[in-house]
Design a protein around this motif. Structure first.
Motif, PDB file in Angstrom:
ATOM      1  N   TRP A  69      14.942   3.533  -7.513  1.00 56.91           N
ATOM      2  CA  TRP A  69      13.647   3.958  -8.058  1.00 56.91           C
ATOM      3  C   TRP A  69      12.451   3.423  -7.283  1.00 56.91           C
ATOM      4  CZ3 TRP A  69      10.297   0.185  -9.943  1.00 56.91           C
ATOM      5  CH2 TRP A  69      10.850  -1.089 -10.130  1.00 56.91           C
ATOM      6  N   LEU A  70      12.497   2.206  -6.752  1.00 56.92           N
ATOM      7  CA  LEU A  70      11.329   1.660  -6.070  1.00 56.92           C
ATOM      8  C   LEU A  70      11.325   1.994  -4.582  1.00 56.92           C
ATOM      9  CD1 LEU A  70       8.770  -0.066  -6.009  1.00 56.92           C
ATOM     10  CD2 LEU A  70      10.215  -2.092  -5.754  1.00 56.92           C
ATOM     11  N   VAL A  71      12.442   1.759  -3.927  1.00 54.86           N
ATOM     12  CA  VAL A  71      12.486   1.923  -2.468  1.00 54.86           C
ATOM     13  C   VAL A  71      12.228   3.365  -2.022  1.00 54.86           C
ATOM     14  CG1 VAL A  71      13.939   1.675  -0.420  1.00 54.86           C
ATOM     15  CG2 VAL A  71      13.927  -0.122  -2.167  1.00 54.86           C
ATOM     16  N   PRO A  72      12.875   4.376  -2.618  1.00 52.64           N
ATOM     17  CA  PRO A  72      12.634   5.744  -2.126  1.00 52.64           C
ATOM     18  C   PRO A  72      11.167   6.189  -2.137  1.00 52.64           C
ATOM     19  CG  PRO A  72      14.605   5.693  -3.469  1.00 52.64           C
ATOM     20  CD  PRO A  72      13.947   4.347  -3.636  1.00 52.64           C
ATOM     21  N   PRO A  73      10.416   5.998  -3.233  1.00 48.04           N
ATOM     22  CA  PRO A  73       9.027   6.487  -3.189  1.00 48.04           C
ATOM     23  C   PRO A  73       8.122   5.703  -2.242  1.00 48.04           C
ATOM     24  CG  PRO A  73       9.464   5.375  -5.284  1.00 48.04           C
ATOM     25  CD  PRO A  73      10.780   5.539  -4.594  1.00 48.04           C
ATOM     26  N   VAL A  74       8.321   4.371  -2.108  1.00 52.38           N
ATOM     27  CA  VAL A  74       7.443   3.647  -1.195  1.00 52.38           C
ATOM     28  C   VAL A  74       7.762   3.995   0.253  1.00 52.38           C
ATOM     29  CG1 VAL A  74       6.957   1.771  -2.813  1.00 52.38           C
ATOM     30  CG2 VAL A  74       8.865   1.536  -1.219  1.00 52.38           C
ATOM     31  N   ARG A 115       3.863  -3.551   4.582  1.00 44.93           N
ATOM     32  CA  ARG A 115       3.630  -4.532   3.508  1.00 44.93           C
ATOM     33  C   ARG A 115       2.397  -4.154   2.692  1.00 44.93           C
ATOM     34  NH1 ARG A 115       0.889  -9.316   2.243  1.00 44.93           N
ATOM     35  NH2 ARG A 115      -0.508  -8.958   4.000  1.00 44.93           N
ATOM     36  N   ARG A 116       1.327  -3.786   3.373  1.00 45.24           N
ATOM     37  CA  ARG A 116       0.098  -3.402   2.661  1.00 45.24           C
ATOM     38  C   ARG A 116       0.301  -2.133   1.850  1.00 45.24           C
ATOM     39  NH1 ARG A 116      -4.975  -4.836   6.703  1.00 45.24           N
ATOM     40  NH2 ARG A 116      -4.273  -6.947   7.246  1.00 45.24           N
ATOM     41  N   HIS A 117       1.082  -1.215   2.400  1.00 43.88           N
ATOM     42  CA  HIS A 117       1.372   0.023   1.675  1.00 43.88           C
ATOM     43  C   HIS A 117       2.142  -0.283   0.384  1.00 43.88           C
ATOM     44  CE1 HIS A 117       2.722   4.152   0.959  1.00 43.88           C
ATOM     45  NE2 HIS A 117       3.939   3.655   0.809  1.00 43.88           N
ATOM     46  N   VAL A 118       3.149  -1.157   0.475  1.00 49.67           N
ATOM     47  CA  VAL A 118       3.945  -1.499  -0.703  1.00 49.67           C
ATOM     48  C   VAL A 118       3.066  -2.157  -1.769  1.00 49.67           C
ATOM     49  CG1 VAL A 118       5.830  -2.934  -1.560  1.00 49.67           C
ATOM     50  CG2 VAL A 118       6.095  -1.682   0.584  1.00 49.67           C
ATOM     51  N   LEU A 119       2.211  -3.076  -1.354  1.00 51.40           N
ATOM     52  CA  LEU A 119       1.339  -3.755  -2.312  1.00 51.40           C
ATOM     53  C   LEU A 119       0.425  -2.760  -3.028  1.00 51.40           C
ATOM     54  CD1 LEU A 119       0.373  -6.909  -0.219  1.00 51.40           C
ATOM     55  CD2 LEU A 119       1.750  -6.876  -2.294  1.00 51.40           C
ATOM     56  N   ALA A 120       0.015  -1.717  -2.328  1.00 49.16           N
ATOM     57  CA  ALA A 120      -0.917  -0.749  -2.916  1.00 49.16           C
ATOM     58  C   ALA A 120      -0.218   0.284  -3.788  1.00 49.16           C
ATOM     59  CB  ALA A 120      -1.690  -0.040  -1.804  1.00 49.16           C
ATOM     60  N   THR A 121       1.049   0.610  -3.480  1.00 47.65           N
ATOM     61  CA  THR A 121       1.686   1.746  -4.149  1.00 47.65           C
ATOM     62  C   THR A 121       2.833   1.386  -5.066  1.00 47.65           C
ATOM     63  OG1 THR A 121       3.208   2.109  -2.285  1.00 47.65           O
ATOM     64  CG2 THR A 121       1.074   3.249  -2.215  1.00 47.65           C
ATOM     65  N   ALA A 122       3.468   0.234  -4.900  1.00 42.54           N
ATOM     66  CA  ALA A 122       4.660  -0.085  -5.681  1.00 42.54           C
ATOM     67  C   ALA A 122       4.432  -0.082  -7.185  1.00 42.54           C
ATOM     68  CB  ALA A 122       5.237  -1.422  -5.246  1.00 42.54           C
ATOM     69  N   PRO A 123       3.306  -0.598  -7.706  1.00 44.30           N
ATOM     70  CA  PRO A 123       3.133  -0.605  -9.163  1.00 44.30           C
ATOM     71  C   PRO A 123       3.226   0.775  -9.785  1.00 44.30           C
ATOM     72  CG  PRO A 123       1.561  -2.071  -8.139  1.00 44.30           C
ATOM     73  CD  PRO A 123       2.231  -1.329  -7.032  1.00 44.30           C
ATOM     74  N   ARG A 124       2.919   1.831  -9.047  1.00 43.15           N
ATOM     75  CA  ARG A 124       2.961   3.179  -9.603  1.00 43.15           C
ATOM     76  C   ARG A 124       4.378   3.733  -9.640  1.00 43.15           C
ATOM     77  NH1 ARG A 124      -1.647   3.675  -6.210  1.00 43.15           N
ATOM     78  NH2 ARG A 124      -0.554   4.988  -4.690  1.00 43.15           N
ATOM     79  N   ALA A 125       5.342   3.012  -9.045  1.00 46.44           N
ATOM     80  CA  ALA A 125       6.721   3.489  -9.006  1.00 46.44           C
ATOM     81  C   ALA A 125       7.533   3.039 -10.224  1.00 46.44           C
ATOM     82  CB  ALA A 125       7.417   3.016  -7.734  1.00 46.44           C
TER      83      ALA A 125
END
Length: 303
Positions: free
Chosen positions: A104-109, A289-299
């Motif tokens: 659930w987390l890895v594919p969308p990020v 890393r910056r992308h994950v910090l910005a987008t992971a909470p929405r996953a």
């Protein structure tokens, strides 16, 4: 010998005059002639013979040029490979992640990042928490996605989100019709747990201890979805993250295990990203890393 001299040698060997080669290299003709003489001295043989105003390769020169071409090609390929690694648009990101995050987390990020950086490549590995820490310390991963702070001074960690955990019970269980439960009510129930070494196992044992008991181990496994299936089959209860139903929709004949909220203890786990402290990430890794910090909470799957 200098690579620059080898490049000048190759240019003259391919038919350029010393005068033209010196002009393009922005050196004087005598300086280039001296450089070629020094090269012959290092090699131990004459590489050129004069034919009028032109220089022609000797047999030794032809043999040396073959290897010079190979050396320069290998060097240029190496420089290009390093450039691709450190280029934020064409680099490689070595990413390791917790097994339970792979659905659930890895594919969308990853897909979100690749839309912006389509030429970046990923090297992916899955582990339990102990394996993730080893990946970082061994230098085989730039970044890891894991649950909880590894608690190692050599590793930097930043929380991405808090993932709720629920008690999964069999569909025909006496608590199956309830919406919530006290964890303490399950003290006598067999628990289906991940094996030792997985963070969710440690979290489950810690939460049960907070509720006043140690879980009775009925079955152990290596995958969360396997544990969920064992619960559905009526083999015990388990403390699990919510299922990602979009990724694993139940079959028409399946009666999925109810997932109950816990009322007596806060059942959740931190999900975070970690990297080696004090080490600058490659540009592509830092960008990810910056992308994950910005987008992971929405996953986070909806409750």
């Amino acid at each position: 010998m200098e690579l620059r001299v080898l490049r000048l040698f190759r240019e003259v060997a391919e038919g350029a005059t010393v005068t033209d080669t010196a002009t393009r290299a922005r050196v004087t003709q005598p300086a280039l002639s001296r450089a070629l003489k020094r090269l012959e001295h290092e090699v131990g043989a004459e590489l050129f013979q004069r034919s009028g105003r032109a220089l022609r390769l000797t047999p030794a020169g032809r043999a040396f040029k073959q290897h010079t071409d190979a050396v320069l090609e290998s060097y240029d390929l190496g420089v290009r490979a390093v450039g691709e690694l450190v280029d934020p648009d064409t680099g490689v990101v070595a990413l390791a992640f917790l097994h339970t995050l792979g659905t659930w987390l890895v594919p969308p990020v990853l897909s979100g990042f690749r839309r912006r950086h389509p030429r970046v490549r990923f090297e992916l590995r899955q582990h339990g928490e102990a394996g993730l820490t080893a990946e970082l310390l061994d230098g085989t991963a730039d970044l890891v996605l894991t649950s909880g702070d590894p608690g190692d001074a050599r590793i930097a960690w930043q929380r991405l989100l808090v993932q709720p955990l629920r008690v999964a019970v069999p569909p025909n269980h006496r608590f199956a019709r309830r919406k919530q439960i006290r964890l303490a009510e399950l003290a006598d129930e067999p628990f289906i747990l991940l094996r030792k070494g997985y963070g969710l196992r440690d979290t489950t044992e810690a939460l049960c201890a907070e509720a006043g008991f140690s879980p009775l181990v009925g079955f152990e496994g290596d995958e969360v979805e396997t544990l969920r299936g064992l619960v559905t089959a009526g083999l015990g209860v388990s403390l699990l993250p919510l299922p990602h139903t979009a990724m694993f929709p139940p079959s028409p004949a399946e009666h999925p295990a109810p997932h109950l909220r816990v009322s007596d203890v806060v059942c959740a786990r931190d999900i975070g990203i970690a990297w080696l402290a004090g080490r600058d990430l490659p540009p592509a890794g830092e960008s990810f890393r910056r992308h994950v910090l910005a987008t992971a909470p929405r996953a986070l799957p909806e409750d």
